[in-house]
Design a protein around this motif. Structure first.
Motif, PDB file in Angstrom:
ATOM      1  N   GLY A 100       0.816  -1.208   0.000  1.00  0.00           N
ATOM      2  CA  GLY A 100       0.000   0.000   0.000  1.00  0.00           C
ATOM      3  C   GLY A 100       0.852   1.261   0.000  1.00  0.00           C
ATOM      4  O   GLY A 100       0.481   2.270  -0.615  1.00  0.00           O
ATOM      5  N   ALA A 101       1.998   1.227   0.690  1.00  0.00           N
ATOM      6  CA  ALA A 101       2.901   2.377   0.679  1.00  0.00           C
ATOM      7  C   ALA A 101       3.382   2.666  -0.739  1.00  0.00           C
ATOM      8  O   ALA A 101       3.406   3.817  -1.180  1.00  0.00           O
ATOM      9  N   SER A 102       3.755   1.605  -1.463  1.00  0.00           N
ATOM     10  CA  SER A 102       4.220   1.784  -2.839  1.00  0.00           C
ATOM     11  C   SER A 102       3.119   2.318  -3.735  1.00  0.00           C
ATOM     12  O   SER A 102       3.336   3.240  -4.532  1.00  0.00           O
ATOM     13  N   PHE A 103       1.921   1.772  -3.618  1.00  0.00           N
ATOM     14  CA  PHE A 103       0.819   2.225  -4.470  1.00  0.00           C
ATOM     15  C   PHE A 103       0.338   3.612  -4.059  1.00  0.00           C
ATOM     16  O   PHE A 103      -0.170   4.361  -4.898  1.00  0.00           O
ATOM     17  N   PHE A 104       0.486   3.946  -2.805  1.00  0.00           N
ATOM     18  CA  PHE A 104       0.193   5.305  -2.347  1.00  0.00           C
ATOM     19  C   PHE A 104       1.097   6.291  -3.093  1.00  0.00           C
ATOM     20  O   PHE A 104       0.652   7.331  -3.599  1.00  0.00           O
ATOM     21  N   PHE A 105       2.389   5.957  -3.181  1.00  0.00           N
ATOM     22  CA  PHE A 105       3.336   6.839  -3.868  1.00  0.00           C
ATOM     23  C   PHE A 105       3.115   6.825  -5.379  1.00  0.00           C
ATOM     24  O   PHE A 105       3.304   7.856  -6.037  1.00  0.00           O
ATOM     25  N   ILE A 106       2.731   5.695  -5.949  1.00  0.00           N
ATOM     26  CA  ILE A 106       2.410   5.667  -7.379  1.00  0.00           C
ATOM     27  C   ILE A 106       1.287   6.663  -7.671  1.00  0.00           C
ATOM     28  O   ILE A 106       1.367   7.460  -8.611  1.00  0.00           O
ATOM     29  N   ALA A 107       0.237   6.613  -6.848  1.00  0.00           N
ATOM     30  CA  ALA A 107      -0.908   7.506  -7.053  1.00  0.00           C
ATOM     31  C   ALA A 107      -0.520   8.962  -6.844  1.00  0.00           C
ATOM     32  O   ALA A 107      -0.949   9.840  -7.598  1.00  0.00           O
ATOM     33  N   VAL A 108       0.318   9.248  -5.830  1.00  0.00           N
ATOM     34  CA  VAL A 108       0.670  10.641  -5.566  1.00  0.00           C
ATOM     35  C   VAL A 108       1.587  11.190  -6.641  1.00  0.00           C
ATOM     36  O   VAL A 108       1.501  12.376  -7.013  1.00  0.00           O
ATOM     37  N   TYR A 109       2.473  10.348  -7.199  1.00  0.00           N
ATOM     38  CA  TYR A 109       3.331  10.814  -8.292  1.00  0.00           C
ATOM     39  C   TYR A 109       2.506  11.121  -9.536  1.00  0.00           C
ATOM     40  O   TYR A 109       2.747  12.116 -10.228  1.00  0.00           O
ATOM     41  N   LEU A 110       1.526  10.293  -9.832  1.00  0.00           N
ATOM     42  CA  LEU A 110       0.641  10.572 -10.966  1.00  0.00           C
ATOM     43  C   LEU A 110      -0.184  11.831 -10.706  1.00  0.00           C
ATOM     44  O   LEU A 110      -0.438  12.630 -11.622  1.00  0.00           O
ATOM     45  N   HIS A 111      -0.589  12.017  -9.461  1.00  0.00           N
ATOM     46  CA  HIS A 111      -1.356  13.201  -9.066  1.00  0.00           C
ATOM     47  C   HIS A 111      -0.521  14.479  -9.238  1.00  0.00           C
ATOM     48  O   HIS A 111      -1.005  15.497  -9.756  1.00  0.00           O
ATOM     49  N   ILE A 112       0.747  14.417  -8.846  1.00  0.00           N
ATOM     50  CA  ILE A 112       1.638  15.569  -8.978  1.00  0.00           C
ATOM     51  C   ILE A 112       1.911  15.873 -10.445  1.00  0.00           C
ATOM     52  O   ILE A 112       1.880  17.039 -10.879  1.00  0.00           O
ATOM     53  N   MET A 140       6.732  11.231   2.687  1.00  0.00           N
ATOM     54  CA  MET A 140       8.115  10.780   2.576  1.00  0.00           C
ATOM     55  C   MET A 140       8.695  10.476   3.954  1.00  0.00           C
ATOM     56  O   MET A 140       9.391   9.462   4.129  1.00  0.00           O
ATOM     57  N   ALA A 141       8.420  11.345   4.927  1.00  0.00           N
ATOM     58  CA  ALA A 141       8.900  11.098   6.287  1.00  0.00           C
ATOM     59  C   ALA A 141       8.286   9.828   6.855  1.00  0.00           C
ATOM     60  O   ALA A 141       8.974   8.999   7.468  1.00  0.00           O
ATOM     61  N   THR A 142       6.985   9.650   6.636  1.00  0.00           N
ATOM     62  CA  THR A 142       6.297   8.452   7.129  1.00  0.00           C
ATOM     63  C   THR A 142       6.842   7.195   6.467  1.00  0.00           C
ATOM     64  O   THR A 142       7.080   6.177   7.135  1.00  0.00           O
ATOM     65  N   GLY A 143       7.055   7.256   5.154  1.00  0.00           N
ATOM     66  CA  GLY A 143       7.569   6.100   4.421  1.00  0.00           C
ATOM     67  C   GLY A 143       8.972   5.723   4.860  1.00  0.00           C
ATOM     68  O   GLY A 143       9.289   4.538   5.013  1.00  0.00           O
ATOM     69  N   PHE A 144       9.822   6.718   5.076  1.00  0.00           N
ATOM     70  CA  PHE A 144      11.197   6.435   5.502  1.00  0.00           C
ATOM     71  C   PHE A 144      11.220   5.771   6.867  1.00  0.00           C
ATOM     72  O   PHE A 144      11.915   4.780   7.087  1.00  0.00           O
ATOM     73  N   MET A 145      10.425   6.300   7.810  1.00  0.00           N
ATOM     74  CA  MET A 145      10.414   5.724   9.158  1.00  0.00           C
ATOM     75  C   MET A 145       9.784   4.341   9.161  1.00  0.00           C
ATOM     76  O   MET A 145      10.217   3.453   9.893  1.00  0.00           O
ATOM     77  N   GLY A 146       8.767   4.146   8.314  1.00  0.00           N
ATOM     78  CA  GLY A 146       8.163   2.818   8.222  1.00  0.00           C
ATOM     79  C   GLY A 146       9.104   1.784   7.642  1.00  0.00           C
ATOM     80  O   GLY A 146       9.034   0.592   7.990  1.00  0.00           O
ATOM     81  N   TYR A 147      10.003   2.230   6.763  1.00  0.00           N
ATOM     82  CA  TYR A 147      10.963   1.309   6.145  1.00  0.00           C
ATOM     83  C   TYR A 147      11.939   0.737   7.174  1.00  0.00           C
ATOM     84  O   TYR A 147      12.469  -0.358   6.993  1.00  0.00           O
ATOM     85  N   VAL A 148      12.145   1.480   8.263  1.00  0.00           N
ATOM     86  CA  VAL A 148      13.091   1.031   9.292  1.00  0.00           C
ATOM     87  C   VAL A 148      12.477  -0.020  10.212  1.00  0.00           C
ATOM     88  O   VAL A 148      13.181  -0.877  10.767  1.00  0.00           O
ATOM     89  N   LEU A 149      11.157  -0.007  10.363  1.00  0.00           N
ATOM     90  CA  LEU A 149      10.508  -0.822  11.387  1.00  0.00           C
ATOM     91  C   LEU A 149      10.698  -2.334  11.235  1.00  0.00           C
ATOM     92  O   LEU A 149      10.818  -3.022  12.266  1.00  0.00           O
TER      93      LEU A 149
END
Length: 434
Positions: A100-112, A140-149
């Protein structure tokens, strides 16, 4: 588009009583049913709704996963494995959240990219655009911190490398790094802080999304022509016209999302992150998640000193500058025409920019050596040149195509060119269709 009185009328006594005290049904009706939208919106405008669905999905799955996750370096990795194997539907929740994190970013990049193409950042929508950029920064901050968990190899070393770059900032760099880490190295305090912030930030995102939607309803939606609404004929009711289109776009998007969850759940992850973190064993090639790769390539592209600024600080400034420049886009574009549909030269440079961003993402996954560094430097140069040079200059020298007088005129011209059925019942001639 936001002007006019509400047409909501409660039909029951309870409804009238509730509406007089807290008009929540009226707000929903005015915002999502009777709200007028431009009649020419295409499927690129469905990503706002898709992003809302993905945000809710990430918050719900994240809350449930947090009930079973242990933010302790000794058992964090094992707790993730326990979620996968022992928690009812834990594997589904974890795959939904990770993909979901990846698809969230796919959608936001298309949105931008849609916003950049159709000029959705131009007046009077500057604040709407800035709020969107704030959401992106929080993501981006949320994704980076989630990647560490998950506390895998790439989690640990990614956090070590990225937080280490803050030390390049003069005076306050070491203090910022120690504040993030909770000490002098990535360890248990780091994991606890990242877990707490990763849990909190999505709710902050939701709050900014509310402001984003509020600003959207005040200024009204942009549209593919970039022309403001001039009459009621230029708009249609949000429901059922826009909701049906949004629903179809969401269904198609969620089908792809489901395909990755059930058939390719680990495709977007790094293999090394399925190995428990080992501070004594460095991976051969440290990379962040794919959605950070373009900025990682920009960070590593600065291999030379710029006056008193050394290469390390220059890379950090370039990486943050690549995000910061988005905030000032409304004032960098000097053209009076919004949509790239009527700006042939801007459209050409925009598509080159899109390819350049994808190219930077690929370079971010390559080793920082040899020709990869040179290509990253060229791609980084074009990235900044697009915003700082091309946008301002093109707005002054480009001759745009003739704009339609109204949204309705643009729709009728498109229908005529596409061979739509005429009022007399006969289809347009082949010459018109061509």
């Amino acid at each position: 588009m936001s002007e006019g009185h509400s047409t909501y009328t409660p039909t029951t006594g309870l409804g009238r009583w509730f509406d007089a005290r807290m008009p929540l049904p009226r707000l929903v009706y005015d915002s999502f049913i009777a709200y007028p939208v431009p009649r020419n919106l295409n499927y690129m405008w469905t990503f706002g709704g898709i992003l809302s669905i993905m945000l809710v999905s990430q918050i719900v799955t994240g809350i449930v996963l947090a009930m079973h996750y242990a933010s302790d370096t000794g058992i964090a990795f094992s707790s993730v494995e326990k979620i996968m194997r022992d928690v009812n539907s834990g594997w589904l929740l974890r795959y939904m959240h990770a993909n979901g994190a990846s698809f969230f970013f796919i959608a936001v990049y298309l949105h931008i990219m849609r916003g950049l193409y159709y000029g959705s950042y131009k007046a009077p929508r500057e604040l709407l655009w800035i709020l969107g950029c704030i959401i992106y920064l929080l993501m981006m901050a949320t994704g980076f911190m989630g990647y560490v968990l998950p506390w895998g190899q790439m989690s640990f070393w990614g956090a070590t490398v990225i937080t280490g770059f803050f030390t390049a900032i003069p005076v306050v760099g070491n203090w910022i790094q120690e504040l993030l880490l909770g000490g002098f190295a990535v360890d248990n305090p780091t994991l606890n802080r990242f877990f707490a912030l990763h849990y909190l930030l999505p709710f902050m995102i939701a709050g900014v999304v509310v402001l984003h939607v509020w600003a959207l309803h005040v200024t009204g939606q942009n549209n593919p022509t970039g022309i403001e609404v001039k009459s009621k004929t230029d708009t249609v009711a949000f429901t059922p016209y826009a909701t049906i289109k949004d629903a179809l776009g969401m269904i198609v998007f969620l089908i792809f999302f489901a395909y990755f969850i059930f058939y390719m759940p680990n495709y977007l992850g790094h293999p090394d992150n399925y190995i428990q973190a080992d501070p004594l064993k460095t991976p051969a090639h440290i990379v962040p998640e794919w959605y950070f790769l373009p900025f990682y390539a920009i960070l590593r592209a600065i291999t030379f000193n710029i006056g008193p600024i050394d290469s390390k600080l220059g890379g950090v400034l370039a990486m943050f500058g690549a995000i910061a420049v988005l905030f000032v886009v409304p004032w960098l574009d000097t053209s009076k025409v919004r949509s790239a549909v009527y700006r042939p030269w801007y459209r050409l440079f925009f598509w080159i920019f899109l390819v350049d961003c994808i190219f930077l993402g690929w370079l971010g996954s390559r080793p920082a050596e040899g020709s990869y560094v040179i290509m990253a430097q060229i791609a980084t140069l074009y990235y900044f040149a697009f915003f700082i040079v091309i946008m301002p200059v093109l707005g002054l020298i480009e001759t745009p195509r003739r704009l339609p007088n109204s949204i309705t005129e643009a729709v009728l011209e498109k229908n005529k060119a596409g061979g739509a059925v005429h009022p007399e019942g006969a289809a347009a001639s082949p010459e018109i269709r061509g």
